[in-house]
Design a protein around this motif. Structure first.
Motif, PDB file in Angstrom:
ATOM      1  N   CYS A  82       0.839  -1.198   0.000  1.00 28.55           N
ATOM      2  CA  CYS A  82       0.000   0.000   0.000  1.00 28.55           C
ATOM      3  C   CYS A  82       0.878   1.254   0.000  1.00 28.55           C
ATOM      4  O   CYS A  82       1.725   1.427   0.864  1.00 28.55           O
ATOM      5  CB  CYS A  82      -0.928   0.027   1.208  1.00 28.55           C
ATOM      6  SG  CYS A  82      -1.934   1.531   1.260  1.00 28.55           S
ATOM      7  N   CYS A  85      -0.352   3.466   3.571  1.00 30.50           N
ATOM      8  CA  CYS A  85      -0.029   3.010   4.929  1.00 30.50           C
ATOM      9  C   CYS A  85       1.159   2.045   4.941  1.00 30.50           C
ATOM     10  O   CYS A  85       1.597   1.616   6.001  1.00 30.50           O
ATOM     11  CB  CYS A  85      -1.246   2.361   5.582  1.00 30.50           C
ATOM     12  SG  CYS A  85      -1.728   0.801   4.829  1.00 30.50           S
ATOM     13  N   CYS A 122      -4.614   0.078  -0.387  1.00 31.69           N
ATOM     14  CA  CYS A 122      -5.284  -1.045   0.246  1.00 31.69           C
ATOM     15  C   CYS A 122      -6.741  -0.694   0.534  1.00 31.69           C
ATOM     16  O   CYS A 122      -7.157   0.445   0.354  1.00 31.69           O
ATOM     17  CB  CYS A 122      -4.561  -1.446   1.528  1.00 31.69           C
ATOM     18  SG  CYS A 122      -4.910  -0.396   2.945  1.00 31.69           S
ATOM     19  N   CYS A 125      -7.256   2.306   2.776  1.00 33.11           N
ATOM     20  CA  CYS A 125      -6.696   3.590   2.328  1.00 33.11           C
ATOM     21  C   CYS A 125      -7.324   4.130   1.046  1.00 33.11           C
ATOM     22  O   CYS A 125      -7.163   5.301   0.719  1.00 33.11           O
ATOM     23  CB  CYS A 125      -5.191   3.461   2.129  1.00 33.11           C
ATOM     24  SG  CYS A 125      -4.304   3.130   3.660  1.00 33.11           S
TER      25      CYS A 125
HETATM   26 ZN   LIG Z   1      -3.153   1.218   3.174  1.00 31.80          ZN
END
Ligand SMILES: [Zn+2]
Ligand SMILES: [Mn+2]
Ligand SMILES: [Mn+2]
Ligand SMILES: [Zn+2]
Lengths: 126, 126
Positions: A82, A85, A122, A125
């Motif tokens: 990701c 994050c 992800c 996110c």
């Molecule tokens: Zn993420």
DNA sequence: ACTGTATATAATAATAACTACTATTATTTT
DNA sequence: AAAATAATAGTAGTTATTATTATATACAGT
């Protein structure tokens, strides 16, 4: 090093890696093993990780960021990083081994395999 | 750093990268630029490489081994790493961007791209 | 269980790749 | 040409990883 002798430190590393779904760094592994073996040395963690990777019992994932990640689940699978994050997730997807053939087409040498990871956002996110 | 000013050191790095077919490390670049600019500092090489990568004028290739490689040819292409002589070669092959779709299929997040390199034996080593 | 020998460990030092800092120098603006 | 700003060389610092070494542990042979 001809014969490999048992060590509880190595066993603990294997155990920890097999039960986590994350893809921890050597340092994270160190921190965790420390809870049961407070005197374990970071060098021991690195040495055993190298051993385990060599023996094929652990996967090393590199190039995602500064430090290598380790994975106790050794069946072939792909990873997702990701961008936001920086979590690393397993990807359940059909095989893309055919890209080896694509790569081989006009190549004078012999392509034997590939390393791939995917990136994006992800679930949390995006 | 708002405005980017010209520097012959940066120009030399760009020039060197655009004319080599190899994929040199920062240190190799440093050694080469030194022949025309004996006082250039390794920090200057790193700073300019970061700048050039950020500006999209140079590609950074990482994860192949310990140190990052740089590529002055910025059109999208794939790389091959020889397991024996450790050379890095360009691969001329058709696009495999469809693997993003494959990865996206059952993934709850959003796959935006991938990083791939191939490995095996090069023409000389096979 | 006891002993010998090989391997593993903890603790620490060393290395490699890269980044940060700072006084000086080069480039660009006025 | 002078002022303003960014880049540089030289150096120190960081981070991830590997090497070294004296001690501890595993385990094969008795
Ligand atoms: Zn993420
Ligand atoms: Mn995984
Ligand atoms: Mn290339
Ligand atoms: Zn080769």
């Amino acid at each position: 090093m001809a014969v490999i002798k048992y060590s509880r430190q190595r066993e603990a590393i294997k155990e920890y890696l097999s039960q986590t779904k994350e893809h921890p760094t050597a340092d994270t592994i160190y921190m965790n093993i420390r809870e049961s073996y407070p005197n374990i040395s970071l060098g021991t963690v690195y040495r055993n990780l190298n051993l385990l990777v060599e023996m094929g019992e652990v996967l090393r994932i590199n190039g995602m960021d500064g430090s290598d990640r380790y994975d106790g689940h050794t069946q072939q699978h792909y990873h997702f990083l990701c961008n936001k994050c920086h979590k690393i997730l397993d990807l359940e997807m059909e095989s893309i081994d055919h890209i080896n053939d694509t790569a081989n087409k006009d190549f004078p040498g012999k392509v034997e395999g590939h390393v791939t990871y995917f990136y994006g956002k992800c679930n949390e996110c995006k």
